[in-house]
Design a protein around this motif. Structure first.
Motif, PDB file in Angstrom:
ATOM      1  N   UNK A 163       0.833  -1.382  -0.038  1.00  0.00           N
ATOM      2  CA  UNK A 163      -0.054  -0.073  -0.127  1.00  0.00           C
ATOM      3  C   UNK A 163       0.887   1.304   0.183  1.00  0.00           C
ATOM      4  N   UNK A 164       0.440   2.290  -0.609  1.00  0.00           N
ATOM      5  CA  UNK A 164       1.101   3.598  -0.647  1.00  0.00           C
ATOM      6  C   UNK A 164       0.206   4.633  -1.543  1.00  0.00           C
ATOM      7  N   UNK A 165       1.126   5.888  -1.931  1.00  0.00           N
ATOM      8  CA  UNK A 165       0.588   6.587  -2.604  1.00  0.00           C
ATOM      9  C   UNK A 165       1.714   6.935  -3.988  1.00  0.00           C
ATOM     10  N   UNK A 166       0.823   7.335  -5.063  1.00  0.00           N
ATOM     11  CA  UNK A 166       1.484   7.480  -6.154  1.00  0.00           C
ATOM     12  C   UNK A 166       1.134   8.836  -6.788  1.00  0.00           C
ATOM     13  N   UNK A 167       2.317   9.668  -7.257  1.00  0.00           N
ATOM     14  CA  UNK A 167       1.870  10.944  -7.631  1.00  0.00           C
ATOM     15  C   UNK A 167       2.366  10.965  -9.076  1.00  0.00           C
ATOM     16  N   UNK A 168       1.726  11.680  -9.868  1.00  0.00           N
ATOM     17  CA  UNK A 168       1.932  11.931 -11.345  1.00  0.00           C
ATOM     18  C   UNK A 168       1.801  13.436 -11.637  1.00  0.00           C
ATOM     19  N   UNK A 169       2.912  13.602 -12.209  1.00  0.00           N
ATOM     20  CA  UNK A 169       3.320  15.107 -12.913  1.00  0.00           C
ATOM     21  C   UNK A 169       3.343  15.158 -14.324  1.00  0.00           C
ATOM     22  N   UNK A 170       2.818  16.192 -15.096  1.00  0.00           N
ATOM     23  CA  UNK A 170       3.094  16.421 -16.388  1.00  0.00           C
ATOM     24  C   UNK A 170       3.864  17.618 -16.542  1.00  0.00           C
ATOM     25  N   UNK A 171       5.127  17.395 -17.080  1.00  0.00           N
ATOM     26  CA  UNK A 171       6.284  18.491 -17.049  1.00  0.00           C
ATOM     27  C   UNK A 171       6.168  19.005 -18.710  1.00  0.00           C
ATOM     28  N   UNK A 172       6.334  20.211 -18.895  1.00  0.00           N
ATOM     29  CA  UNK A 172       6.221  21.112 -19.990  1.00  0.00           C
ATOM     30  C   UNK A 172       6.521  22.228 -20.052  1.00  0.00           C
ATOM     31  N   UNK A 173       6.304  23.148 -21.077  1.00  0.00           N
ATOM     32  CA  UNK A 173       6.677  24.444 -21.427  1.00  0.00           C
ATOM     33  C   UNK A 173       5.380  25.493 -21.662  1.00  0.00           C
ATOM     34  N   UNK A 174       5.308  26.390 -20.649  1.00  0.00           N
ATOM     35  CA  UNK A 174       4.468  27.438 -21.207  1.00  0.00           C
ATOM     36  C   UNK A 174       5.080  28.894 -21.322  1.00  0.00           C
ATOM     37  N   UNK A 175       4.640  29.517 -22.433  1.00  0.00           N
ATOM     38  CA  UNK A 175       5.508  30.818 -22.600  1.00  0.00           C
ATOM     39  C   UNK A 175       7.048  30.656 -22.817  1.00  0.00           C
ATOM     40  N   UNK A 176       7.552  29.571 -22.991  1.00  0.00           N
ATOM     41  CA  UNK A 176       8.973  29.382 -22.874  1.00  0.00           C
ATOM     42  C   UNK A 176       9.650  29.171 -21.468  1.00  0.00           C
ATOM     43  N   UNK A 177       8.760  28.827 -20.648  1.00  0.00           N
ATOM     44  CA  UNK A 177       9.303  28.689 -19.298  1.00  0.00           C
ATOM     45  C   UNK A 177       8.636  27.063 -18.890  1.00  0.00           C
ATOM     46  N   UNK A 178       9.505  26.515 -18.177  1.00  0.00           N
ATOM     47  CA  UNK A 178       9.260  25.239 -17.764  1.00  0.00           C
ATOM     48  C   UNK A 178       8.032  25.132 -16.590  1.00  0.00           C
ATOM     49  N   UNK A 179       7.170  24.192 -16.480  1.00  0.00           N
ATOM     50  CA  UNK A 179       6.031  24.402 -15.728  1.00  0.00           C
ATOM     51  C   UNK A 179       5.629  22.586 -15.545  1.00  0.00           C
ATOM     52  N   UNK A 180       5.438  22.432 -14.170  1.00  0.00           N
ATOM     53  CA  UNK A 180       5.367  21.070 -13.583  1.00  0.00           C
ATOM     54  C   UNK A 180       3.750  21.147 -13.032  1.00  0.00           C
ATOM     55  N   UNK A 181       2.831  20.325 -13.648  1.00  0.00           N
ATOM     56  CA  UNK A 181       1.441  20.235 -13.499  1.00  0.00           C
ATOM     57  C   UNK A 181       1.038  19.114 -12.736  1.00  0.00           C
ATOM     58  N   UNK A 182       0.477  18.929 -11.714  1.00  0.00           N
ATOM     59  CA  UNK A 182       0.129  17.759 -11.397  1.00  0.00           C
ATOM     60  C   UNK A 182      -1.064  17.106 -11.861  1.00  0.00           C
ATOM     61  N   UNK A 183      -1.176  15.807 -11.775  1.00  0.00           N
ATOM     62  CA  UNK A 183      -2.315  15.178 -12.629  1.00  0.00           C
ATOM     63  C   UNK A 183      -3.478  15.600 -11.919  1.00  0.00           C
ATOM     64  N   UNK A 184      -3.717  15.983 -10.590  1.00  0.00           N
ATOM     65  CA  UNK A 184      -4.684  16.136 -10.126  1.00  0.00           C
ATOM     66  C   UNK A 184      -5.327  17.456 -10.724  1.00  0.00           C
ATOM     67  N   UNK A 185      -4.559  18.462 -11.226  1.00  0.00           N
ATOM     68  CA  UNK A 185      -5.082  19.711 -11.833  1.00  0.00           C
ATOM     69  C   UNK A 185      -5.304  19.319 -13.152  1.00  0.00           C
ATOM     70  N   UNK A 186      -5.014  18.257 -13.741  1.00  0.00           N
ATOM     71  CA  UNK A 186      -5.447  18.011 -15.172  1.00  0.00           C
ATOM     72  C   UNK A 186      -6.549  17.242 -15.249  1.00  0.00           C
ATOM     73  N   UNK A 187      -7.001  16.417 -14.484  1.00  0.00           N
ATOM     74  CA  UNK A 187      -8.246  15.383 -14.234  1.00  0.00           C
ATOM     75  C   UNK A 187      -9.033  15.530 -13.336  1.00  0.00           C
ATOM     76  N   UNK A 188     -10.133  15.470 -13.851  1.00  0.00           N
ATOM     77  CA  UNK A 188     -11.279  15.287 -12.609  1.00  0.00           C
ATOM     78  C   UNK A 188     -11.449  14.268 -12.049  1.00  0.00           C
ATOM     79  N   UNK A 189     -10.844  13.078 -12.259  1.00  0.00           N
ATOM     80  CA  UNK A 189     -10.801  11.695 -11.767  1.00  0.00           C
ATOM     81  C   UNK A 189     -10.099  11.670 -10.680  1.00  0.00           C
ATOM     82  N   UNK A 190      -8.916  12.343 -10.482  1.00  0.00           N
ATOM     83  CA  UNK A 190      -7.909  12.542  -9.554  1.00  0.00           C
ATOM     84  C   UNK A 190      -8.335  13.688  -8.484  1.00  0.00           C
ATOM     85  N   UNK A 191      -8.315  13.268  -7.132  1.00  0.00           N
ATOM     86  CA  UNK A 191      -8.523  14.275  -6.217  1.00  0.00           C
ATOM     87  C   UNK A 191      -7.646  14.831  -5.492  1.00  0.00           C
ATOM     88  N   UNK A 192      -6.576  13.898  -5.171  1.00  0.00           N
ATOM     89  CA  UNK A 192      -5.385  14.281  -4.308  1.00  0.00           C
ATOM     90  C   UNK A 192      -4.131  14.167  -5.093  1.00  0.00           C
TER      91      UNK A 192
END
Length: 246
Positions: A163-192
């Protein structure tokens, strides 16, 4: 003295035959009519021969035309049969090809599943414990949306649950700057931020993620951590282009 007397006039005596001119005219007319009649008869006779020859030729041509029409109809039917047979053969070939592709897909899927379970039950020494097995993406009809699937496995020791927890992050660029977005902020199926898991062999985490406008994804980072007496952690990074190339 010159004798100026006129010479005596000469006279020609013509025998008078009454009706001679009339008889000669009648004879000439009779010969003319007779010659015309003979010519007409000969002409009709020759014309009859010509008419007979033309009629015979017409019959021959009519027979040849009928024969050609029969051959044309027969050949047309043969061509139609060949086209129909070729279409049937083509359809059967396409069905066979489709079946072969489906079978190959099923075989590939079964091989993948077999490898997956073999790795879980009989792992190498360097791949025991908690593992991030795979992360897949499939395009969704909604623009910028993808169906995702994360698979976690416990390799080797499967006697007890992990048992445990798993974190997923999507790494990319916005306005030529690096940005890390958590899966929770991209999917309504993920709450935490950390998705909880508990399993003996494997567990899937699935849902839909939607990228924000202006964001260019480059990688997906997965970090799984087991919570137990002997805590373990598994990390894996996936290239976005590799995930979406199919």
């Amino acid at each position: 003295m010159v004798d100026k007397r006129k010479p005596e006039q000469e006279y020609v005596v013509v025998r008078h035959r009454p009706g001679y001119r009339v008889r000669r005219t009648l004879i000439l007319l009779t010969f003319s009519l007779l010659a015309g009649a003979i010519g007409f008869t000969v002409g009709m006779s020759q014309g009859g021969f010509r008419f007979s020859a033309v009629a015979a030729s017409n019959e021959v041509l009519a027979d040849e035309l009928e024969t050609l029409q029969d051959k044309y109809a027969e050949t047309s039917q043969q061509l139609a049969n060949l086209d129909r047979g070729r279409l049937i053969d083509k359809q059967a070939l396409n069905r066979a090809r489709t079946t072969i592709v489906e079978l190959e897909t099923q075989i590939a899927s079964l091989k993948s599943d077999l490898t997956f379970y073999k790795n879980i039950m009989a792992p190498s020494e360097t791949s025991k414990g908690l593992q991030v097995d795979s992360f897949t993406l499939a395009s969704d009809p909604q623009p910028g949306a993808y169906d995702f699937k994360l698979t976690l496995t416990q390799v080797g020791n499967n006697k007890s649950y992990i048992a445990g927890v798993v974190a997923v992050n999507v790494i990319g660029l916005r306005d030529e700057e690096k940005e890390v977005i958590a899966l929770r902020d991209l999917s309504q199926d993920i709450e935490d931020l950390g998705v909880k898991f508990r399993f003996r062999y494997f567990q899937d985490v699935e849902g839909l993620l939607v990228l924000p406008e202006g964001f260019e994804p480059r990688e997906v980072q997965v970090v799984a951590r087991a919570q137990s007496k002997k805590s373990s952690q598994a990390e894996r990074t996936f290239d976005w282009d590799d995930l979406t190339e199919n």
